[in-house]
Structure formats: C-alpha cells, structure tokens
Design a protein around this motif. Structure first.
Motif, mmCIF file in Angstrom:
data_model
loop_
_atom_site.group_PDB
_atom_site.id
_atom_site.type_symbol
_atom_site.label_atom_id
_atom_site.label_comp_id
_atom_site.label_asym_id
_atom_site.label_seq_id
_atom_site.Cartn_x
_atom_site.Cartn_y
_atom_site.Cartn_z
ATOM 1 N N THR A 247 0.608 -0.799 -0.028
ATOM 2 C CA THR A 247 -0.360 0.022 -0.178
ATOM 3 C C THR A 247 1.027 1.154 -0.159
ATOM 4 O O THR A 247 2.546 1.502 0.380
ATOM 5 N N CYS A 248 -0.132 2.385 -0.605
ATOM 6 C CA CYS A 248 0.826 3.541 -0.139
ATOM 7 C C CYS A 248 1.771 3.757 0.831
ATOM 8 O O CYS A 248 2.840 3.736 1.420
ATOM 9 N N ALA A 249 0.833 3.586 1.878
ATOM 10 C CA ALA A 249 1.168 3.477 3.582
ATOM 11 C C ALA A 249 2.038 2.892 4.303
ATOM 12 O O ALA A 249 2.546 2.792 4.853
ATOM 13 N N GLY A 250 2.607 1.561 3.353
ATOM 14 C CA GLY A 250 3.717 0.795 3.623
ATOM 15 C C GLY A 250 5.033 0.952 3.601
ATOM 16 O O GLY A 250 6.185 0.572 4.088
ATOM 17 N N CYS A 251 5.158 2.338 2.461
ATOM 18 C CA CYS A 251 5.888 2.567 1.955
ATOM 19 C C CYS A 251 6.348 4.223 2.864
ATOM 20 O O CYS A 251 7.063 4.898 2.978
ATOM 21 N N HIS A 252 4.952 4.843 2.935
ATOM 22 C CA HIS A 252 5.154 6.319 3.181
ATOM 23 C C HIS A 252 3.876 6.196 4.438
ATOM 24 O O HIS A 252 2.183 6.702 4.711
ATOM 25 N N LYS A 253 4.625 5.859 5.574
ATOM 26 C CA LYS A 253 3.704 5.940 7.021
ATOM 27 C C LYS A 253 3.410 6.567 7.850
ATOM 28 O O LYS A 253 4.662 7.923 8.361
ATOM 29 N N ALA A 316 4.291 1.380 -9.241
ATOM 30 C CA ALA A 316 4.311 1.199 -8.016
ATOM 31 C C ALA A 316 3.356 2.818 -7.788
ATOM 32 O O ALA A 316 2.726 2.482 -6.052
ATOM 33 N N HIS A 317 3.386 3.768 -7.732
ATOM 34 C CA HIS A 317 2.492 4.497 -7.972
ATOM 35 C C HIS A 317 1.651 4.886 -9.256
ATOM 36 O O HIS A 317 -0.242 6.212 -8.140
ATOM 37 N N ARG A 318 1.121 4.380 -10.424
ATOM 38 C CA ARG A 318 -0.129 4.742 -10.517
ATOM 39 C C ARG A 318 -1.422 3.701 -10.371
ATOM 40 O O ARG A 318 -0.934 2.469 -9.955
#
Ligand code: HEC
Ligand code: HEC
Length: 349
Positions: A247-253, A316-318
């Motif tokens: 998830t986005c949050a997995g890398c941007h916590k 990973a961002h699309r």
C-alpha cells in the motif's frame, strides 16, 4: 645612500598604504554586512506536539544524545541556514535551495549553485527530517547522519564551494556569530562541529503538525467524502502487479508519511542514477506538504500529483483512474501552511 633612503621611504609608504586600505575594508565590511534580526527572547523550537503524534515521535526520532534541540541552538542554526556567507562568493545559502515558501525545497527541477551550475538531483523538502529513523540523508542515503549531511552542501563544488577551514574562518569573521555561539554552546568558540550541530538542530525543528489531517486526527475537523475515500485507498489499496504489492502507507507511513524501513524498495527508473548502493532504489522524504513541493521524485521529472498517479511509466504509483482525484484530495489535507509561514523558520536577514 640616497637610493637606500628613497627605498625605505617608498617601503614605509607601501606599508602605510596597505595598513590604511586594510582598515578601510574592515570598516566597510562591518557597515555593509546585513545583520540578522532576531527576537530578544529566542523563539520556542522545543515544542509540545499533539498527543496522537507522540508515540511515533518517541520511536522514530533520529536526534543523537549529544545534540539535543535547544532554542538557542536552533536560533543559531536558523541564522547559519540563511547566511549567504556560507558560500564561496556570498550568493547562496541553504535557504536558496530549501525555500520556506516551497516547503523547504526548490520549485525548480534542479537548483542553481554559487556559480550558476546545476545540482544533479531535485532538492529535498526539509520537514519532519527528524523522524527518518535511520537518520540516513540524501536521495541515495549516502550521509549516515544529519550532522554529517549539513556540512556536505557547503563543501560541494556546485552548491556552495567552501572548504571546512574557509567555512570556519568566514563564520568567525562575522560580528554577529560569537554571541550566538556563546548562547548555543556556552562559549564563543566557532568550529565545524558546532556549525554542524546548530544547522542540524534547526533542520530537526521543522515539524509539521498543523494540517487539516492533524485536526481530523484530533477530532477537531472532518474529512470530505473524497478525502475519506482517498485515505482508505492510501492505507489499504495495492497497485496492480507487477508493482510491489504494497500500500502507499507501507512505504509512506502515517502520521509523518515517512519511514526509513519501507515495506518494499522503490525508485523511479532512471538510467542516469543508480540510487541507494546502486540498487536503483531511493529514499522518499515526508509526504507532508506534498502539494507544495512539485516537481517530484529524485530527478524532478514528474510535474504534478496528477501525473504521478496516472502515468504508465511511474511504477508502484499508478492507480485506477477513478481513484486519482480522491488520493489527491487526501494528500492535500497534509498541507500545513502555518509551518511554511512561521517566523521561527523564516529568513532573518
Ligand atoms: C544548490 C542547492 C542546495 C543548497 C545550497 C543546499 N542544498 Fe540541501 N539539498 C539539495 C539537493 C539537490 C539535495 C538532494 C541531493 C542528493 O540527494 O544527492 C539536498 C538534500 C538535502 C538534505 C537531505 C534531506 C533528506 O531527507 O535526506 C538535507 C538535510 C539538506 N539538503 C540540508 C541542507 C543544508 C543544511 C544546506 C546548507 C548548509 C543545504 N542543504 C544547502 C540542494 C541544496
Ligand atoms: C514500494 C514503496 C512505495 C509505494 C508502494 C509507494 N511509494 Fe511513493 N515513493 C516511494 C519512493 C521510494 C519514492 C521516491 C522515489 C524516487 O524519487 O525515485 C516515492 C515518491 C512518492 C512521491 C513524490 C515524493 C517527492 O518528494 O518527490 C509521492 C507524492 C508518492 N510517492 C506518493 C505515493 C502514493 C500516493 C502511493 C500509493 C498510490 C505511493 N506513493 C506508493 C515509495 C513508494
């Protein structure tokens, strides 16, 4: 005999002339060098933050035991940060490439150094740097600590162009520094360790906690429907394979939207730049204030959040087309205008 007399008169003349002209430059310099304007009582850099942030703050703080934040230390750091004397020809300060109005980064893809040369990467936004737990700095994490990092741009041939000994003698020659070092460190000694500590304190003091997101987390505001949907996607949705199933949050916590141990590595593919230990991965800084820090990624090649979330060549961002606007709405709730406009972080010159 006459020749010798003539020669010594001449020499005396030369010495007197040198003396006078030296005196003149010193006098002229002190008259024209702008003085920082600082409050009589230093600003509060040591602050209390909302309760819901405190667990993360305690766990992820990279402040070393020998450089705790103080109001006088950060005040000195602020003056150094905006002082153009820290560059070879007095044209560039840290603040030239880390502009408060752009959330402490540069709106240009690459930044201009002291002789007009360009940096190889996009400038990084300097906020919540204190909560990158590993403390490693730069897009490729090549600096092991913030204290190490802050002296690198000063010595960089494109950015500021000084040697450490030139730095120390330039700072020592400015009349406003002895008193500031005295307050920050208990004596007026000026050296590069103290310069680095003060700059690091100032950078660590820039923490964002006054966005709409923060108000919502404290029960003081509510998300719109789009923001709410965007948050759920950010926390729970994974991109289509072959991208990492993270998830986005997995890398941007959350809550700082920052982690030094992401669930998976990532870097925007770039033939010219091999990133962290030549793995092709890069660091990401805090996504707070992300709506203010375009262009994006280490090479500044993505111009907008819209492009970042909807272009095929950004792995990973699309995200699905119907999700783009909701995620952007959510990311916009991370904007903290109060910090960007705060006089504590503004240019004192
Ligand atoms: C000429 C522009 C320029 C100047 C001047 C400059 N920086 Fe930077 N800064 C950058 C760029 C570009 C990067 C990213 C470089 C890289 O990763 O290779 C960066 C990265 C950083 C980082 C890393 C942030 C992170 O999260 O990893 C910090 C901290 C930083 N700069 C602080 C400073 C300080 C303190 C000064 C003044 C002593 C300064 N910078 C001067 C352009 C500049
Ligand atoms: C596998 C880890 C990973 C995932 C998943 C991920 N990101 Fe990122 N993100 C990164 C890294 C690393 C960078 C910086 C890469 C670079 O510059 O090459 C980045 C960059 C960004 C940037 C630009 C940051 C800047 O300062 O330029 C934004 C915005 C962003 N991500 C948002 C998101 C959103 C929204 C999602 C979910 C749709 C997401 N990310 C998913 C790791 C990830």
């Amino acid at each position: 005999m006459r020749k010798i007399a003539l020669l010594s008169t001449l020499m005396l003349f030369v010495i007197a002339f040198e003396y006078c002209s030296k005196k003149d430059t010193t006098a002229a310099e002190t008259n024209t060098v702008p003085q920082p304007s600082l409050p009589a009582t230093p600003y509060d850099y040591v602050r209390s933050y909302p309760a819901y942030l405190q667990t993360t703050m305690a766990q992820d703080d990279n402040t070393p035991a020998n450089n705790q934040l103080t109001n006088d230390g950060a005040t000195l750091g602020r003056v150094l940060f905006y002082d153009k004397h820290l560059s070879k020809n007095n044209t560039i300060s840290c603040g030239s490439c880390h502009k408060p109005s752009s959330s402490f980064t540069d709106p240009d893809q690459f930044s201009k150094g002291f002789e007009g040369g360009l940096t190889a990467r996009n400038s990084m936004p300097l906020l919540n740097v204190r909560f990158y737990k590993s403390g490693k700095m730069f897009w490729d994490e090549r600096s092991p600590t913030l204290e190490h990092q802050v002296l690198q741009p000063i010595q960089n041939h494109v950015e500021m162009g000084l040697t450490i000994s030139e730095l120390v003698s330039k700072v020592s020659a400015l009349n406003y520094y002895p008193a500031l070092f005295q307050k920050a460190f208990g004596s007026s000694t000026i050296d590069s360790v103290r310069i680095s500590k003060a700059l690091a304190q100032f950078v660590r003091s820039v923490v964002t906690y006054q966005s709409k997101y923060d108000l919502v987390k404290q029960g003081l505001a509510t998300f719109t429907a789009a923001e709410q949907t965007g948050e759920q996607l950010f926390l729970n949705a994974t991109p289509p394979p072959p991208a990492p199933q993270t998830t986005c949050a997995g890398c941007h916590k959350p809550p700082f939207f920052l982690t030094s141990s992401p669930a998976a590595g990532f870097g925007l593919p770039d033939a010219a730049d091999s990133g962290i230990n030549n793995t092709g991965n890069f660091k990401s800084s805090s996504l707070r204030n992300i709506a203010l820090t375009a262009p994006y990624f280490h090479n500044g090649t993505v111009a907008s959040l819209q492009a970042l979330l909807s272009t095929a060549n950004v792995p990973a961002h699309r995200v699905a087309p119907q999700d783009v606007q909701n995620i952007i709405a959510f990311l916009q709730t991370l904007t903290d205008q109060a910090t960007v406009a705060d006089p504590r972080f503004a240019d004192p010159f």
